[in-house]
Motif scaffolding. Sequence first.
Motif, short mmCIF file in Angstrom:
data_model
loop_
_atom_site.label_atom_id
_atom_site.label_comp_id
_atom_site.label_asym_id
_atom_site.label_seq_id
_atom_site.Cartn_x
_atom_site.Cartn_y
_atom_site.Cartn_z
N LYS A 41 0.82 -1.22 0.00
CA LYS A 41 0.00 0.00 0.00
C LYS A 41 0.85 1.27 0.00
O LYS A 41 0.51 2.26 -0.63
CB LYS A 41 -0.92 -0.01 1.22
N TYR A 42 1.99 1.24 0.71
CA TYR A 42 2.85 2.42 0.84
C TYR A 42 4.21 2.10 0.23
O TYR A 42 5.23 2.06 0.93
CB TYR A 42 3.00 2.81 2.31
N ARG A 43 4.24 1.87 -1.07
CA ARG A 43 5.45 1.34 -1.73
C ARG A 43 6.63 2.28 -1.64
O ARG A 43 7.78 1.86 -1.75
CB ARG A 43 5.14 1.03 -3.20
N SER A 44 6.38 3.57 -1.45
CA SER A 44 7.50 4.53 -1.42
C SER A 44 8.25 4.49 -0.09
O SER A 44 9.30 5.10 0.04
CB SER A 44 6.96 5.94 -1.67
N LEU A 45 7.72 3.76 0.90
CA LEU A 45 8.33 3.73 2.23
C LEU A 45 8.95 2.37 2.51
O LEU A 45 8.42 1.34 2.10
CB LEU A 45 7.28 4.03 3.29
N ASN A 66 3.06 -0.14 10.48
CA ASN A 66 4.34 0.38 10.03
C ASN A 66 4.22 1.81 9.48
O ASN A 66 5.13 2.62 9.66
CB ASN A 66 4.95 -0.54 8.97
N PHE A 67 3.09 2.11 8.83
CA PHE A 67 2.91 3.48 8.34
C PHE A 67 2.80 4.46 9.51
O PHE A 67 3.40 5.54 9.49
CB PHE A 67 1.66 3.59 7.45
N PHE A 68 2.05 4.06 10.55
CA PHE A 68 1.97 4.92 11.73
C PHE A 68 3.35 5.11 12.35
O PHE A 68 3.72 6.23 12.74
CB PHE A 68 1.00 4.34 12.77
N ALA A 69 4.11 4.02 12.48
CA ALA A 69 5.45 4.11 13.07
C ALA A 69 6.33 5.07 12.27
O ALA A 69 7.13 5.83 12.83
CB ALA A 69 6.08 2.73 13.14
N HIS A 70 6.19 5.04 10.95
CA HIS A 70 6.93 5.97 10.08
C HIS A 70 6.55 7.42 10.40
O HIS A 70 7.43 8.29 10.53
CB HIS A 70 6.63 5.65 8.61
N CYS A 71 5.26 7.69 10.58
CA CYS A 71 4.80 9.05 10.89
C CYS A 71 5.19 9.47 12.30
O CYS A 71 5.38 10.67 12.57
CB CYS A 71 3.27 9.11 10.74
N PHE A 72 5.34 8.50 13.21
CA PHE A 72 5.60 8.78 14.61
C PHE A 72 7.09 9.01 14.90
O PHE A 72 7.44 9.51 15.97
CB PHE A 72 5.09 7.61 15.46
N GLU A 73 7.94 8.69 13.96
CA GLU A 73 9.39 8.73 14.18
C GLU A 73 9.90 10.07 14.72
O GLU A 73 10.74 10.10 15.63
CB GLU A 73 10.12 8.36 12.87
N PRO A 74 9.40 11.23 14.26
CA PRO A 74 9.92 12.51 14.80
C PRO A 74 9.55 12.75 16.26
O PRO A 74 10.08 13.67 16.88
CB PRO A 74 9.25 13.56 13.90
N TYR A 75 8.67 11.93 16.83
CA TYR A 75 8.16 12.19 18.18
C TYR A 75 8.65 11.16 19.20
O TYR A 75 8.15 11.12 20.32
CB TYR A 75 6.62 12.20 18.15
N LEU A 76 9.62 10.35 18.81
CA LEU A 76 10.10 9.30 19.70
C LEU A 76 10.79 9.85 20.94
O LEU A 76 11.59 10.79 20.87
CB LEU A 76 11.08 8.39 18.94
N PRO A 207 1.16 9.43 1.53
CA PRO A 207 2.19 9.31 0.49
C PRO A 207 1.62 9.60 -0.91
O PRO A 207 0.49 9.26 -1.23
CB PRO A 207 2.61 7.84 0.60
N LYS A 208 2.43 10.27 -1.72
CA LYS A 208 2.09 10.65 -3.09
C LYS A 208 0.84 11.53 -3.15
O LYS A 208 0.08 11.52 -4.10
CB LYS A 208 1.88 9.40 -3.96
N SER A 209 0.62 12.29 -2.08
CA SER A 209 -0.53 13.18 -2.03
C SER A 209 -0.16 14.40 -1.20
O SER A 209 0.65 14.32 -0.29
CB SER A 209 -1.73 12.47 -1.40
N LYS A 210 -0.74 15.52 -1.49
CA LYS A 210 -0.51 16.72 -0.70
C LYS A 210 -1.51 16.85 0.44
O LYS A 210 -1.49 17.82 1.19
CB LYS A 210 -0.58 17.96 -1.60
N GLU A 211 -2.37 15.84 0.57
CA GLU A 211 -3.42 15.88 1.59
C GLU A 211 -2.82 15.64 2.98
O GLU A 211 -2.16 14.64 3.22
CB GLU A 211 -4.47 14.81 1.27
N SER A 212 -3.07 16.55 3.90
CA SER A 212 -2.57 16.43 5.27
C SER A 212 -3.72 16.07 6.21
O SER A 212 -4.83 16.59 6.08
CB SER A 212 -1.93 17.74 5.74
N LYS A 213 -3.44 15.19 7.18
CA LYS A 213 -4.42 14.79 8.17
C LYS A 213 -3.72 14.72 9.52
O LYS A 213 -2.57 15.11 9.65
CB LYS A 213 -5.03 13.42 7.81
N PHE A 214 -4.43 14.24 10.55
CA PHE A 214 -3.76 14.05 11.83
C PHE A 214 -4.16 12.73 12.46
O PHE A 214 -5.23 12.19 12.21
CB PHE A 214 -4.02 15.21 12.79
N PHE A 215 -3.24 12.18 13.23
CA PHE A 215 -3.50 11.03 14.08
C PHE A 215 -3.71 11.51 15.52
O PHE A 215 -3.06 12.44 15.97
CB PHE A 215 -2.31 10.05 14.09
N ILE A 216 -4.63 10.86 16.22
CA ILE A 216 -4.74 11.02 17.67
C ILE A 216 -3.88 9.93 18.29
O ILE A 216 -4.02 8.75 17.95
CB ILE A 216 -6.19 10.85 18.14
#
Length: 435
Positions: A41-45, A66-76, A207-216
């Motif tokens: 699903k997230y082939r670029s990562l 794994n996608f969440f973990a990728h997004c969470f990396e700056p907050y470790l 990924p491959k989109s300019k759409e921004s969202k947020f995780f709780i």
Amino acid sequence: MSGISKFDMFSKNQLTAIQEFCNLPVSISEKVFMHDPVNTKYRSLKFPSLYGSEESLFISDIQEINFFAHCFEPYLASKLKFQEILHKNYTCEVIGSVCGKSLLSQSIEESQRIEWTYSYDFFIEGPSFNVSIQNFLRILIKYALWLDSSTEATVIGFFSPYSKNPIASLEDLINPKERQVSYGLLLSAYQINTPVWLRFLIPYQIPKSKESKFFIVHLYFNLHYKPFNKHQWSSLRANDRLEDLIKVFFSLEDYQKYLEIAPDDFGDEDLLEKLFNHVHVSFSEGQYYRGYLYLLIAYIFQRNESQASRILTLNFTPLEIIFDLSKQAYALLDLVKLGLNNLSKLDKDLFTKGFQDFVSKCEKCIYLERNIYLESLQPAILRVVYDTQELLNSNLETSLLKVSENLKWVYKNINSMSKVCVLSAREVLKELISH
């Protein structure tokens, strides 16, 4: 999108549920299992392998975790310099894991999970348990303040299960006088074996989109202590909740460290008894979905594939997506509350994009649950959502109070919808499981 009637929700059979939501992990040793980094699903990562118990990995949504973990990396938390916080003669190691209901797949909608449950286990060695507790609580507060000041996270505060209000809000933590009170409240919660989590929001981009969202993010913490010359760890809080029992790790070393404090046998009678007790407590408190998850884990530990697969058919219902809508409404309300207290703390871009995403999800999903009790409520929710959208199109700063009132109403009524979904699912599941 057409609605789903009460019994149509469970039209997919148990074999389909197992095939869609379960993955057989690879055995490395007697207690250690892994999943290869499947990524379609997230082939670029580039994703790492996941490690954990056979039971946890069996029900894990590998790609989304794994996608969440990728997004969470700056907050470790590992980015903090622990030795600058610890008292002299103490060492600290922290391991992170995705845990609880965040492991499971979502099927009804092809969308990212809105809320994630993460866990930090702190292993502190030194002369004194009491001083280690002090170190642990100082790290928690320092971490929350670091998230607020040095990252893009929006911190709400520390919570416990006994109140919807934080036991220590961001405002409390920033104020030096209130910070000491917050320290005492956190200590009191752990002393009575109460779980504590930090609630915050993090932005991410698809990924491959300019759409921004947020995780709780709900981030749980526990401390494990031992003197330097001992082998046995002592835990500050008992490791017997859903978030402690099912979790997956991103390195073999982290999982092996966790095994030092994990239950000896995931299938033993004491653990199963605890799980079934949690089922009864959750149901008695009206937390039916959490009760289902405890029941699912109990059946998986028992290797009862038939009963586990019946519960997994919940993933074919609107239940989780309606829950997600209520969580997203509450998160938007959190952002507005921050703005009402201190306008500079409101991330306008995060809120605006988050609300646009919320409107889109409401339009797709509000009618998924087909129930006579909701026929007048569903269009009313959409009307208030559209009214709020109009307010945002004019001036967010001047309409914050009205936006807050609208979001409170929307959250309250979507939450009522989720309870109707739960009760429908509960009745059908009771009939399925009784057969």
